[in-house]
Design an enzyme around this catalytic site. Structure first.
Site, short mmCIF file in Angstrom:
data_model
loop_
_atom_site.label_atom_id
_atom_site.label_comp_id
_atom_site.label_asym_id
_atom_site.label_seq_id
_atom_site.Cartn_x
_atom_site.Cartn_y
_atom_site.Cartn_z
N TYR A 168 -26.65 17.89 -14.07
CA TYR A 168 -26.25 19.21 -13.60
C TYR A 168 -27.44 20.12 -13.35
O TYR A 168 -27.33 21.07 -12.58
CB TYR A 168 -25.28 19.85 -14.61
N ARG A 191 -12.23 17.79 -19.98
CA ARG A 191 -11.87 16.69 -19.10
C ARG A 191 -10.40 16.88 -18.72
O ARG A 191 -9.62 17.46 -19.48
CB ARG A 191 -12.07 15.35 -19.79
N LYS A 196 -13.64 11.90 -26.04
CA LYS A 196 -14.02 10.49 -25.91
C LYS A 196 -14.67 10.00 -27.20
O LYS A 196 -15.40 10.74 -27.85
CB LYS A 196 -15.00 10.30 -24.76
N HIS A 245 -11.76 17.25 -11.74
CA HIS A 245 -13.06 17.06 -12.38
C HIS A 245 -14.11 18.00 -11.79
O HIS A 245 -15.10 18.32 -12.45
CB HIS A 245 -13.51 15.60 -12.23
N HIS A 268 -20.78 15.35 -24.09
CA HIS A 268 -21.62 14.24 -23.66
C HIS A 268 -22.39 13.68 -24.85
O HIS A 268 -23.02 14.43 -25.59
CB HIS A 268 -22.63 14.69 -22.60
#
Length: 295
Positions: A276, A147, A171, A241, A267
């Site tokens: 994707y 990221r 995250k 991104h 993720h």
């Protein structure tokens, strides 16, 4: 007891401002939505005329107009809240059932072709310290799928040059390790051993530094990516991104397993990564269509 619709709306807005503390500008937006609703159902004059089924009827009317899903969902929310207020105040006898609006379509991420990626990555001027740094940042991001916040805050101790692994806290405070290619690692090493050594923040724990020795900001990197895309003749709207999207899509196109890509991207839900596969399929079909046309 029946109440005139306009009086009921006034009562609702007074409740929102006085009791709920809603901003008047927001109430004004609600007013526009309710105006559209009652224009579509002009026979609803008093609260006695209102039916729980009105919401579904209105949703169908709006859908037939070809309005965007986001507009329909916003108007639906405004109207449902108004009807729930009337029910709680005893001005409607029917409680609204759980009505779901149309699903927001998932926007497929913007992805560049391999040729466009190559052109973009060639744009930084390696004779400049800032160009060497930008080149390293672009290569690392495309090679690892980090990221942009993870890239800008990447620390020296998070890169294992010997084992070719980047280990970061992403995250949700979750740690993940991502392999990095020799090619990207080479440019990262060159930056660290040359232009970064001349930076006033040479002792910083962060890798990518601006001229003041502070970590490169996301805003600055965003501007640099846009600049390099323009110089490369890429007319597609892109951002940092986009490099993460390209990383994932190009991996899947080359046979990578979905679960592995999920882990590298960090993720939590594999459904996020599955987007994707749609991009990849569309790109392959598009290429096939072009091939078929020129046969």
């Amino acid at each position: 007891m029946a109440m005139d619709i306009n009086d009921a709306i006034d009562s609702y807005f007074q409740y929102l401002v006085v009791e709920k503390g809603v901003e008047k500008s927001t109430v004004s937006n609600y007013a526009d939505d309710l105006k559209q609703f009652f224009a579509a159902l002009p026979e609803r004059k008093t609260t006695d005329d209102l039916l729980a089924s009105d919401i579904t009827t209105y949703m169908m009317i709006e859908d037939e107009k070809g309005l965007s899903t986001s507009t329909i969902l916003r108007r639906l929310s405004s109207t449902k809240n108004f009807y729930n207020f009337l029910y709680n105040e005893g001005l409607m006898s029917e409680e609204l059932p759980n009505i779901e609006g149309p699903k927001m379509p998932k926007r497929l991420p913007s992805v560049l072709s391999v040729d466009d990626i190559d052109a973009l990555l060639e744009m930084p001027d390696l004779k400049k310290d800032s160009g060497m740094r930008d080149k390293a940042m672009l290569e690392v991001m495309y090679a690892s799928g980090l990221r942009v916040s993870e890239l800008c805050n990447l620390k020296m101790n998070e890169v294992n040059f010997q084992n070719k692994i980047i280990t970061i806290i992403g995250k949700g405070n979750k740690q993940r390790s991502v392999p990095i290619s020799d090619f990207a690692l080479d440019y990262l090493s060159r930056y660290v051993s040359t232009s970064r050594k001349r930076n006033k923040g040479v002792g910083s724990k962060f890798i990518f530094l601006n001229r003041d020795g502070k970590p490169v900001s996301r805003v600055y990197f965003f501007k640099q990516v846009k600049k390099y895309a323009l110089e490369a003749g890429i007319d597609q709207e892109i951002s940092p991104h986009t490099l993460r999207h390209c990383f994932a899509t190009h991996l899947l196109e080359n046979g990578a397993e979905l679960r592995s890509v999920q882990e590298m991207l960090g993720h939590t839900n594999i459904a996020t990564t599955q987007i994707y596969t749609q991009v990849s399929s569309q790109r392959i079909l598009s290429a096939y269509d072009l091939y078929a046309k020129h046969k």
